[in-house]
Design a protein around this motif. Structure first.
Motif, PDB file in Angstrom:
ATOM      1  N   LYS A 146       0.831  -1.205   0.000  1.00  0.00           N
ATOM      2  CA  LYS A 146       0.000   0.000   0.000  1.00  0.00           C
ATOM      3  C   LYS A 146       0.868   1.258   0.000  1.00  0.00           C
ATOM      4  O   LYS A 146       0.549   2.246  -0.670  1.00  0.00           O
ATOM      5  CB  LYS A 146      -0.926  -0.014   1.216  1.00  0.00           C
ATOM      6  CG  LYS A 146      -1.998  -1.081   1.157  1.00  0.00           C
ATOM      7  CD  LYS A 146      -2.798  -1.151   2.431  1.00  0.00           C
ATOM      8  CE  LYS A 146      -3.683   0.061   2.621  1.00  0.00           C
ATOM      9  NZ  LYS A 146      -4.579  -0.078   3.786  1.00  0.00           N
TER      10      LYS A 146
ATOM     11  N   GLN B  53       2.257   1.681  -3.599  1.00  0.00           N
ATOM     12  CA  GLN B  53       1.231   2.104  -4.551  1.00  0.00           C
ATOM     13  C   GLN B  53       0.884   3.571  -4.361  1.00  0.00           C
ATOM     14  O   GLN B  53       0.729   4.315  -5.327  1.00  0.00           O
ATOM     15  CB  GLN B  53      -0.022   1.243  -4.380  1.00  0.00           C
ATOM     16  CG  GLN B  53       0.149  -0.188  -4.851  1.00  0.00           C
ATOM     17  CD  GLN B  53      -1.070  -1.037  -4.553  1.00  0.00           C
ATOM     18  OE1 GLN B  53      -1.913  -0.673  -3.728  1.00  0.00           O
ATOM     19  NE2 GLN B  53      -1.163  -2.178  -5.211  1.00  0.00           N
TER      20      GLN B  53
ATOM     21  N   PHE C 265      -6.912  10.094  -5.106  1.00  0.00           N
ATOM     22  CA  PHE C 265      -5.901   9.144  -5.593  1.00  0.00           C
ATOM     23  C   PHE C 265      -4.521   9.729  -5.357  1.00  0.00           C
ATOM     24  O   PHE C 265      -4.229  10.838  -5.817  1.00  0.00           O
ATOM     25  CB  PHE C 265      -6.103   8.861  -7.088  1.00  0.00           C
ATOM     26  CG  PHE C 265      -5.059   7.926  -7.647  1.00  0.00           C
ATOM     27  CD1 PHE C 265      -5.168   6.565  -7.464  1.00  0.00           C
ATOM     28  CD2 PHE C 265      -3.960   8.424  -8.328  1.00  0.00           C
ATOM     29  CE1 PHE C 265      -4.201   5.704  -7.970  1.00  0.00           C
ATOM     30  CE2 PHE C 265      -2.990   7.572  -8.834  1.00  0.00           C
ATOM     31  CZ  PHE C 265      -3.120   6.208  -8.649  1.00  0.00           C
TER      32      PHE C 265
ATOM     33  N   MET D 183      -8.020   6.025  -2.605  1.00  0.00           N
ATOM     34  CA  MET D 183      -7.872   4.815  -3.399  1.00  0.00           C
ATOM     35  C   MET D 183      -6.496   4.817  -4.041  1.00  0.00           C
ATOM     36  O   MET D 183      -6.158   5.769  -4.742  1.00  0.00           O
ATOM     37  CB  MET D 183      -8.961   4.724  -4.468  1.00  0.00           C
ATOM     38  CG  MET D 183     -10.339   4.496  -3.877  1.00  0.00           C
ATOM     39  SD  MET D 183     -11.501   3.824  -5.083  1.00  0.00           S
ATOM     40  CE  MET D 183     -10.676   2.430  -5.762  1.00  0.00           C
ATOM     41  N   PRO D 184      -5.690   3.811  -3.806  1.00  0.00           N
ATOM     42  CA  PRO D 184      -6.019   2.554  -3.117  1.00  0.00           C
ATOM     43  C   PRO D 184      -5.587   2.475  -1.659  1.00  0.00           C
ATOM     44  O   PRO D 184      -5.750   1.426  -1.041  1.00  0.00           O
ATOM     45  CB  PRO D 184      -5.236   1.540  -3.942  1.00  0.00           C
ATOM     46  CG  PRO D 184      -3.984   2.283  -4.299  1.00  0.00           C
ATOM     47  CD  PRO D 184      -4.393   3.718  -4.514  1.00  0.00           C
TER      48      PRO D 184
ATOM     49  N   GLY E 159      -9.307   0.602  -0.794  1.00  0.00           N
ATOM     50  CA  GLY E 159      -8.921   0.013  -2.070  1.00  0.00           C
ATOM     51  C   GLY E 159      -9.840  -1.122  -2.485  1.00  0.00           C
ATOM     52  O   GLY E 159     -10.967  -1.252  -1.994  1.00  0.00           O
ATOM     53  N   PRO E 160      -9.371  -1.971  -3.392  1.00  0.00           N
ATOM     54  CA  PRO E 160     -10.185  -3.096  -3.872  1.00  0.00           C
ATOM     55  C   PRO E 160     -10.671  -4.019  -2.756  1.00  0.00           C
ATOM     56  O   PRO E 160     -11.782  -4.542  -2.826  1.00  0.00           O
ATOM     57  CB  PRO E 160      -9.229  -3.834  -4.818  1.00  0.00           C
ATOM     58  CG  PRO E 160      -8.252  -2.791  -5.255  1.00  0.00           C
ATOM     59  CD  PRO E 160      -8.072  -1.884  -4.081  1.00  0.00           C
TER      60      PRO E 160
END
Length: 226
Positions: free
Chosen positions: A108, A111, A124, A128-129, A133-134
């Motif tokens: 994380k 990213q 962003f 997210m992320p 996140g997902p």
């Protein structure tokens, strides 16, 4: 409306959704990453970012809770299949958090760090992320799949889960707003302990969602024979 039953269903829905979303979002761990990534910004900028991240996180979780299920249903996915798949995703995410929490946090950080040069980083990568996140979206969709049929119980479910998402978003804002205090009080060691406890709770929730989906599938299969 049966208010005693409404209160019971509301409390159950709130506790289930809050524990699941809090476990996967983990505002305390997020505060550590937020503090590290925004160390070069002014105090006022960081407070503004924390406020916007909290608002964005609420929008992401509420959208996934109430739109994600209908999007998947549009493609012909049954509610039982969605519950089983969602439970598997939740359980897999929880197992990853339990077995390799350091790798997950490092991923994380990497990213989010790659996009921190942008002018507006609140959505962003900080929301997210990094924050929602997902994994959070998958958990929210899985929670939405446990909704009952439209009735008084559904109203309690709607209110309870929505309030849980807003409460988790508020905790994100508070944790990021006081990131320095959170980091100083907990540190990485205590934060990892909290993360592992939350991950175990999330694993239990994922398995429960799988069992609910399997029960629904079995009832559908054996109903004609009965």
């Amino acid at each position: 409306m049966d208010f005693p039953n409404f209160g019971t269903h509301f409390a159950q829905s709130f506790l289930l959704a809050f524990s699941a979303l809090f476990s996967i979002v983990n505002p305390l761990s997020g505060a550590l990453i937020f503090r590290q990534l925004t160390a070069e910004r002014s105090h006022e900028e960081r407070l503004g970012l924390a406020r916007r991240i909290g608002a964005y996180a609420a929008i992401v979780m509420l959208s996934a809770l109430w739109i994600g299920v209908y999007v998947l249903n549009f493609f012909g996915i049954t509610l039982a299949a969605l519950r089983i798949a969602g439970g598997l995703v939740v359980a897999a995410a929880a197992w990853s958090m339990l077995s390799t929490p350091e790798q997950r946090q490092e991923r994380k950080e990497n990213q989010a760090g790659e996009a921190m040069h942008a002018d507006d980083v609140a959505f962003f990568p900080l929301t997210m992320p990094m924050t929602t996140g997902p994994g959070t979206i998958s958990v929210a969709i899985a929670l939405g799949s446990t909704r009952p049929a439209p009735n008084a119980e559904f109203a309690a479910f709607l209110a309870g889960t929505s309030l849980a998402a807003l409460a988790v978003a508020a905790l994100v804002w508070v944790a990021y707003h006081f990131a320095d205090t959170v980091v100083g009080f907990l540190g990485r060691a205590r934060t990892q302990i909290v993360s592992r406890l939350a991950a175990f709770l999330l694993l239990c929730i994922g398995i429960q969602i799988i069992l609910n989906g399997a029960a629904d599938a079995a009832a559908t299969i054996f109903r004609p024979a009965a």
